[in-house]
Design a protein around this motif. Structure first.
Motif, PDB file in Angstrom:
ATOM      1  N   ARG A  77      12.413  -3.695  -0.782  1.00 39.15           N
ATOM      2  CA  ARG A  77      10.424  -2.282  -0.138  1.00 39.15           C
ATOM      3  C   ARG A  77       9.898  -3.386  -0.586  1.00 39.15           C
ATOM      4  N   GLN A  78       9.781  -3.645  -1.429  1.00 38.24           N
ATOM      5  CA  GLN A  78       7.946  -3.386  -2.179  1.00 38.24           C
ATOM      6  C   GLN A  78       7.752  -4.641  -2.834  1.00 38.24           C
ATOM      7  N   ILE A  79       8.532  -5.528  -2.498  1.00 39.24           N
ATOM      8  CA  ILE A  79       8.043  -7.288  -2.609  1.00 39.24           C
ATOM      9  C   ILE A  79       8.918  -7.359  -0.561  1.00 39.24           C
ATOM     10  N   GLY A  80       7.624  -8.036  -0.318  1.00 33.99           N
ATOM     11  CA  GLY A  80       7.481  -9.155   0.322  1.00 33.99           C
ATOM     12  C   GLY A  80       7.952 -10.264   0.443  1.00 33.99           C
ATOM     13  N   TYR A  81       8.703 -11.206   1.221  1.00 30.05           N
ATOM     14  CA  TYR A  81       8.993 -12.989   0.734  1.00 30.05           C
ATOM     15  C   TYR A  81       8.545 -13.222   2.248  1.00 30.05           C
ATOM     16  N   VAL A  82       8.319 -14.987   2.236  1.00 30.60           N
ATOM     17  CA  VAL A  82       7.278 -14.852   3.022  1.00 30.60           C
ATOM     18  C   VAL A  82       7.877 -16.647   2.956  1.00 30.60           C
ATOM     19  N   LEU A  83       8.857 -17.107   3.810  1.00 28.30           N
ATOM     20  CA  LEU A  83       9.882 -18.790   3.528  1.00 28.30           C
ATOM     21  C   LEU A  83       9.190 -19.617   4.355  1.00 28.30           C
ATOM     22  N   GLN A  84       9.584 -20.683   3.722  1.00 31.06           N
ATOM     23  CA  GLN A  84       8.749 -21.740   4.399  1.00 31.06           C
ATOM     24  C   GLN A  84       9.604 -22.231   6.214  1.00 31.06           C
ATOM     25  N   GLU A  85      10.370 -21.775   6.256  1.00 30.05           N
ATOM     26  CA  GLU A  85      11.418 -21.401   7.717  1.00 30.05           C
ATOM     27  C   GLU A  85      11.756 -19.514   7.407  1.00 30.05           C
ATOM     28  N   PRO A  86      11.604 -19.024   8.167  1.00 30.19           N
ATOM     29  CA  PRO A  86      11.597 -17.565   8.568  1.00 30.19           C
ATOM     30  C   PRO A  86      12.591 -16.956   9.063  1.00 30.19           C
ATOM     31  N   ALA A  87      13.286 -17.777   8.963  1.00 32.92           N
ATOM     32  CA  ALA A  87      15.177 -17.908   9.201  1.00 32.92           C
ATOM     33  C   ALA A  87      15.437 -16.047  10.175  1.00 32.92           C
ATOM     34  N   LEU A  88      14.669 -16.138  11.277  1.00 29.31           N
ATOM     35  CA  LEU A  88      15.289 -14.658  12.168  1.00 29.31           C
ATOM     36  C   LEU A  88      16.065 -15.130  12.664  1.00 29.31           C
ATOM     37  N   GLY A 147       7.428 -14.202  10.522  1.00 28.89           N
ATOM     38  CA  GLY A 147       7.501 -13.685   9.427  1.00 28.89           C
ATOM     39  C   GLY A 147       7.166 -13.267   8.519  1.00 28.89           C
ATOM     40  N   ILE A 148       5.627 -12.830   8.468  1.00 31.51           N
ATOM     41  CA  ILE A 148       4.773 -12.323   7.283  1.00 31.51           C
ATOM     42  C   ILE A 148       4.467 -11.074   7.882  1.00 31.51           C
ATOM     43  N   ALA A 149       4.813 -10.792   9.924  1.00 29.87           N
ATOM     44  CA  ALA A 149       4.885  -9.127   9.840  1.00 29.87           C
ATOM     45  C   ALA A 149       6.051  -8.552   8.787  1.00 29.87           C
ATOM     46  N   ARG A 150       7.412  -9.368   9.023  1.00 27.79           N
ATOM     47  CA  ARG A 150       8.380  -8.591   8.229  1.00 27.79           C
ATOM     48  C   ARG A 150       8.624  -8.586   7.306  1.00 27.79           C
ATOM     49  N   ALA A 151       7.762  -9.862   6.409  1.00 32.36           N
ATOM     50  CA  ALA A 151       7.471  -9.220   5.468  1.00 32.36           C
ATOM     51  C   ALA A 151       6.831  -8.108   4.511  1.00 32.36           C
ATOM     52  N   LEU A 152       5.518  -7.810   5.998  1.00 25.81           N
ATOM     53  CA  LEU A 152       4.471  -6.942   5.485  1.00 25.81           C
ATOM     54  C   LEU A 152       4.906  -5.215   5.614  1.00 25.81           C
ATOM     55  N   ALA A 153       6.221  -5.209   6.687  1.00 19.49           N
ATOM     56  CA  ALA A 153       6.663  -4.370   7.139  1.00 19.49           C
ATOM     57  C   ALA A 153       7.643  -2.623   6.626  1.00 19.49           C
ATOM     58  N   ALA A 154       7.528  -3.189   5.033  1.00 19.39           N
ATOM     59  CA  ALA A 154       7.884  -1.822   4.830  1.00 19.39           C
ATOM     60  C   ALA A 154       6.818  -1.127   3.813  1.00 19.39           C
ATOM     61  N   PHE A 155       4.835  -1.604   4.053  1.00 23.10           N
ATOM     62  CA  PHE A 155       4.037  -1.954   3.298  1.00 23.10           C
ATOM     63  C   PHE A 155       4.651  -2.052   1.886  1.00 23.10           C
ATOM     64  N   PRO A 156       4.623  -3.704   1.387  1.00 25.04           N
ATOM     65  CA  PRO A 156       5.486  -3.296   0.020  1.00 25.04           C
ATOM     66  C   PRO A 156       3.639  -3.641  -0.567  1.00 25.04           C
ATOM     67  N   ASP A 157       3.946  -3.501  -2.078  1.00 23.71           N
ATOM     68  CA  ASP A 157       3.128  -3.781  -3.194  1.00 23.71           C
ATOM     69  C   ASP A 157       2.653  -5.232  -3.385  1.00 23.71           C
ATOM     70  N   LEU A 158       3.445  -5.896  -2.684  1.00 21.12           N
ATOM     71  CA  LEU A 158       3.484  -7.518  -3.433  1.00 21.12           C
ATOM     72  C   LEU A 158       4.243  -8.574  -2.332  1.00 21.12           C
ATOM     73  N   VAL A 159       3.154  -9.517  -1.972  1.00 25.81           N
ATOM     74  CA  VAL A 159       4.273 -10.826  -0.918  1.00 25.81           C
ATOM     75  C   VAL A 159       4.052 -11.596  -1.641  1.00 25.81           C
ATOM     76  N   LEU A 160       5.033 -12.276  -1.645  1.00 23.83           N
ATOM     77  CA  LEU A 160       5.621 -13.705  -2.354  1.00 23.83           C
ATOM     78  C   LEU A 160       5.576 -14.744  -1.054  1.00 23.83           C
ATOM     79  N   PHE A 161       4.508 -15.822  -1.277  1.00 22.50           N
ATOM     80  CA  PHE A 161       4.204 -16.833   0.140  1.00 22.50           C
ATOM     81  C   PHE A 161       4.978 -17.936  -0.399  1.00 22.50           C
ATOM     82  N   ASP A 162       6.308 -18.530  -0.239  1.00 21.60           N
ATOM     83  CA  ASP A 162       7.379 -19.882  -0.286  1.00 21.60           C
ATOM     84  C   ASP A 162       6.511 -21.160   0.312  1.00 21.60           C
TER      85      ASP A 162
END
Ligand code: ADP
Ligand code: ADP
Length: 229
Positions: A77-88, A147-162
């Motif tokens: 929940r606290q660490i959002g993760y954005v991948l090259q391919e969002p894998a929806l 992909g970014i919306a999903r990573a931000l959804a639960a109000f993470p404290d940190l977002v990792l972009f790969d």
């Protein structure tokens, strides 16, 4: 004040030393860019930070706590993760793809709908227009917005972009870079942004960490690095 601290991180894969004594910290509201050539250890470093892979030595602290001690669900929940391919999930609508994250966090149904609507609007994908679309009905840039919306959804404290934009055409990439800058101004997000594009690293990072053969050979503001290359 530090959201994340990496102390003397090392990672070996059998004989390969992927990370060698890497130390850094990330302050609240800061974006740290990580650059380096292919094979320098960027993805490995990012994956150790959200515990997708264990480290061989050193320590990672998230909000002052050793990440080993953080329960899985809290960490996700606290660490959002954005991948090259969002894998929806291809057979799920955009709305359902984003909602999944919040269901896993046990959010109530009405709060989830509200949040999904706010996130789509935040990403400039009007809720009424996009909520019922399937991933195959989105452009590459739109998919990555989800992909970014999903990573931000639960109000993470940190977002990792790969390397999130490396598969996009230059125009879409430029738009998404501006989007990331806008989100940072608006939400004061703390993030780590891995890229092999030096320009992108300097554009988006408050500070830049340069990896070379698993070692952090330089860390500083774009200004500092330009003055002392
Ligand atoms: P980058 O993201 O900068 O391209 P990586 O972190 O993917 O670099 O890889 C760093 C080094 O670790 C490379 O030498 C790579 O071959 C090795 N490596 C990465 N993942 C594995 C793995 N699962 N098994 C063995 N070696 C790996
Ligand atoms: P923390 O202080 O650890 O960051 P929060 O106070 O942000 O935790 O959230 C506590 C719990 O409430 C979490 O499980 C989170 O998923 C949930 N939550 C946070 N914001 C909302 C919201 N707007 N609606 C519903 N649930 C929420």
């Amino acid at each position: 004040q530090h959201i994340l601290e990496g102390k003397n991180i090392s990672k070996h894969f059998n004989q390969t030393i992927a990370l060698d004594d890497v130390s850094f910290e990330v302050k609240k509201g800061e974006t740290l860019s990580i650059i380096g050539t292919s094979g320098s250890g960027k993805s490995t470093l990012l994956r150790t930070l959200n515990r997708l892979i264990p480290i061989s030595g050193g320590e990672i602290k998230f909000r002052g706590q050793n990440i080993q001690e953080i329960p899985e669900i809290e960490l996700r929940r606290q660490i959002g993760y954005v991948l090259q391919e969002p894998a929806l999930f291809p057979h799920w609508t955009v709305e359902k793809n984003i909602a999944l994250v919040l269901q896993l966090c046990n959010w109530p149904k009405d709060k989830i709908s509200e949040r999904v609507e706010a996130l789509l609007n935040l990403m400039q994908m009007p809720h009424a227009k996009y909520r019922k679309r399937y991933p195959s009905e989105l452009s590459g840039g739109e998919k990555q917005r989800i992909g970014i919306a999903r990573a931000l959804a639960a109000f993470p404290d940190l977002v990792l972009f790969d390397e999130p934009f490396s598969a996009l055409d230059p125009i879409t990439k430029g738009e998404l870079q501006q989007e990331v800058i806008r989100l940072k101004d608006k939400l004061n997000t703390t993030s780590i942004f891995v890229t092999h594009d030096v320009k992108e690293a300097y554009l988006l990072g408050d500070r830049v960490l340069i990896l070379n053969q698993g070692k952090a050979i330089q860390i500083g503001t774009p200004e500092e690095i330009r003055n002392h290359p």
